[in-house]
Design an enzyme around this catalytic site. Structure first.
Site, PDB file in Angstrom:
ATOM      1  N   GLU A 266       0.815  -1.204   0.000  1.00  0.00           N
ATOM      2  CA  GLU A 266       0.000   0.000   0.000  1.00  0.00           C
ATOM      3  C   GLU A 266       0.856   1.265   0.000  1.00  0.00           C
ATOM      4  OE1 GLU A 266      -3.671   0.078   1.462  1.00  0.00           O
ATOM      5  OE2 GLU A 266      -3.578   2.077   0.629  1.00  0.00           O
ATOM      6  N   ASP A 270       0.971   4.093  -3.129  1.00  0.00           N
ATOM      7  CA  ASP A 270       0.598   5.503  -2.989  1.00  0.00           C
ATOM      8  C   ASP A 270       1.682   6.429  -3.518  1.00  0.00           C
ATOM      9  OD1 ASP A 270      -1.549   4.479  -1.661  1.00  0.00           O
ATOM     10  OD2 ASP A 270      -1.108   5.398   0.275  1.00  0.00           O
ATOM     11  N   SER A 470      -7.179   2.378  -3.251  1.00  0.00           N
ATOM     12  CA  SER A 470      -5.917   2.980  -2.810  1.00  0.00           C
ATOM     13  C   SER A 470      -5.042   3.284  -4.011  1.00  0.00           C
ATOM     14  CB  SER A 470      -5.130   2.073  -1.873  1.00  0.00           C
ATOM     15  OG  SER A 470      -5.805   0.948  -1.526  1.00  0.00           O
TER      16      SER A 470
END
Ligand code: NAG
Ligand code: NAG
Ligand code: NAG
Ligand code: NAG
Ligand code: NAG
Length: 558
Positions: A266, A270, A470
């Protein structure tokens, strides 16, 4: 004797008040109890002091975010926000006196003076907050200190506090970003097209020269789980996938503690995607795994924003919790914090979540959809997800069935979206049964981007088929940063809180997504289907995905 004891008890009860009686108090799945915390161990609690002029803050946010207002873009500095909302002298005095009378003196405040963070022993904390009992909990190496029962505060202070942080809330379940098995199956049939910066730039019409150039532009991602990005992964990702356009290969600033250990998927995702979409723009990473076992990492980040006068213009965050598990006092206060950011000209982007409409087994017989917060906040821009219709080429986009969306049960529908949402509700497509959702609530997401089959480099290995909102959120964040860039070059202020302006565009500059439905409750009535995409706004993909040059043209004026 019994009567006397009973009377004593009721006298004590009227002296204590619950600030968050609707906060769910139970240990979430996965956390193991690890014993009572010893009386002399330290905890750090966060006191959210009642702010002044919240109604004026809200009015001000509406004016500075409405492109038809004379006040559009007339943002406040943090110092100005502080003079508007800081607690009254009475509030500060009452809270301080209360803390001091318990021997609590080690406190830190923020520039807006509306939070106090104090250290004290568990023994003091349990006396300060009658009802509490602090215990230690563990989940995969993470340790947390929380109370196993509700807290109350003395009557005299209850009207001066919104809530006390670090007592009840557990961090939400670390959403494993999905690695799509659909993608891996399809690839067996031929060379599957994974999403890379090049794919995104082609689809969203970004040319090689669409990169940041303004000196003061900046953007940020914020992470709260035990997740870290590795600078070497970012560099490797850029060298593999970010060819043919100018970009940065290093993060400008890390705020918080960057732990060692393995990189998180994650966290890598990002940073890699905000920096390849918002290319050549200075990027910060806020990383907050919780310095102390008793802190709430998300709340820590909110405090930081109120304690730094210069922060990036765009923030993207993939974080959320079930609305029904959080107290109204907490969510309302977090909304105030989003308003404080909005009046400063800061754009807050939240992932809409990866469970479609969600499902809450309210009773044995009754299921309803389950909105997620902060995605359901009226004061943030919420980003949903899409996939390519034809996974083998850059084709048009359809709903990604995981794309979070729906209607809040806590926040009323804000004015800026009333006509768009009503048009959807009155439209031709069939809706899920009315008992599953609340048509008077804030509806989300606001827009979307691709969320399926991304390539990510993590621990130096390129990994395909990474999916989730995400992924779409930093992409939209990077695109807003590019638009801010053009605004700065023209001497205009940042976009700030986008929604009022976004809904006035009525879809201009966005590819409308009109196909596909997202998931929901697996029961007889809805059979796993939530809402479906439709022309114009819908609660699956919002207004659609960015067509950069057209969106830029619409947003670079005024
Ligand atoms: C806010 O910043 C000041 C100055 O840097 C610092 O002393 C204070 O501890 C900070 N507050 C919190 C809650 O961390
Ligand atoms: C942007 O992309 C779409 C589809 O990929 C294309 O049809 C369109 O001509 C492009 N340019 C503009 C300015 O919309
Ligand atoms: C990259 O950004 C800097 C400002 O941060 C600017 O001076 C430079 O011209 C930009 N590079 C390109 C290729 O636009
Ligand atoms: C950039 O920021 C600095 C400090 O905040 C300010 O003094 C300067 O005028 C800004 N430059 C531009 C081009 O906005
Ligand atoms: C529906 O949403 C409104 C806010 O718009 C709220 O006041 C109401 O309690 C909600 N109803 C249910 C059943 O959750």
């Amino acid at each position: 004797m019994r009567v006397v004891a009973f009377l004593w008890l009721s006298v004590w009860l009227v002296h204590g008040e619950h600030l968050e009686s609707d906060q769910v108090v139970s240990v979430p799945e996965g956390w193991l109890h690890d014993g009572r915390v010893a009386p002399l161990e330290e905890v750090e609690l966060t006191f959210a002091l009642k702010q002044q002029n919240v109604d004026r803050l809200k009015e001000r946010l509406e004016l500075v975010s409405d492109p038809d207002s004379q006040q559009y873009g007339k943002f406040l500095t943090l110092e100005e926000v502080s003079s508007l909302v800081r607690p009254s002298q009475l509030t500060e005095k009452v809270v301080k006196t209360w803390l001091q009378s318990h021997g609590v003196t080690l406190c830190h405040t923020v520039l807006t003076r509306d939070f106090l963070q104090c250290s004290m022993t568990v023994q003091v904390a349990e006396a300060l907050l009658p009802g509490t009992e602090f215990h230690r909990y563990r989940r995969d190496g993470q340790i947390l200190v929380r109370s196993s029962s509700q807290y109350s505060v003395h009557d005299d202070v209850s009207q001066h506090l919104d809530f006390v942080g670090g007592v009840l809330r557990f961090p939400p379940k670390g959403k494993e970003i999905s690695k799509s098995w659909v993608g891996s199956k399809q690839s067996a049939k031929g060379i599957h097209l994974g999403v890379t910066p090049a794919t995104l730039r082609t689809r969203y019409n970004l040319t090689a020269t669409d990169v940041g150039t303004a000196a003061n532009n900046s953007q940020a991602v914020a992470q709260f789980l035990e997740q870290f990005y590795h600078p070497a992964d970012l560099a490797e990702f850029m060298s593999l996938f970010a060819r043919g356009f100018k970009h940065l290969t290093e993060v400008e600033r890390v705020v918080g503690t960057q732990g060692g250990g393995k990189a998180g998927l994650e966290a890598s995702l990002d940073v890699e995607y905000i920096m390849s979409t918002g290319a050549n723009i200075s990027t910060w990473v806020f990383t907050n795994p919780g310095r102390h076992e008793s802190q709430e990492p998300f709340l820590q980040w909110m405090l930081l924003l109120s304690n730094m006068s210069a922060i990036p213009w765009v923030h993207t965050i993939s974080y959320g919790d079930d609305e029904d598990s959080l107290s109204a006092a907490y969510m309302n206060r977090i909304n105030n914090e989003f308003m404080k950011a909005g009046v400063r000209g800061i754009s807050m982007l939240f992932a809409s979540g990866d469970s479609g409409a969600g499902c809450w087994h309210k009773t044995k017989e009754e299921n309803v959809f389950r909105p997620s917060f902060p995605a359901s906040s009226p004061y943030v821009t919420t980003v949903g997800g899409t996939s390519f219709k034809n996974p083998f080429k850059v084709s048009y986009e359809v709903t990604d069935y995981i794309s979070g969306g729906g209607f809040s049960n806590v926040f009323a529908m804000p004015d800026y979206q009333v006509s768009a949402v009503n048009a959807f509700l009155k439209g031709k497509q069939s809706l899920p049964p009315q008992s599953y959702f609340n048509t008077s609530g804030r509806a989300y997401p606001d827009m979307a981007a691709l969320s399926d089959n991304y390539w990510v480099v993590t621990n130096l290995v390129p990994i395909p088929w990474v999916s989730g909102t995400s992924a779409s959120t930093p992409v939209v964040g990077g695109i807003l940063s590019l638009i801010n860039d053009h605004r700065f070059l023209k001497g205009l202020p940042s976009l700030g809180f986008l929604n009022p302006r976004l809904y006035k565009l009525r879809g201009t500059g966005l590819f409308d997504v009109t196909e596909g439905c997202h998931l929901s409750c697996l029961d007889d009535k809805v059979e796993g289907q939530g809402f479906c995409a439709a022309p114009a706004w819908d609660p699956v993909t919002g207004w659609g995905t960015p067509n950069y040059p057209v969106l830029l043209a619409a947003l670079v004026k005024g």
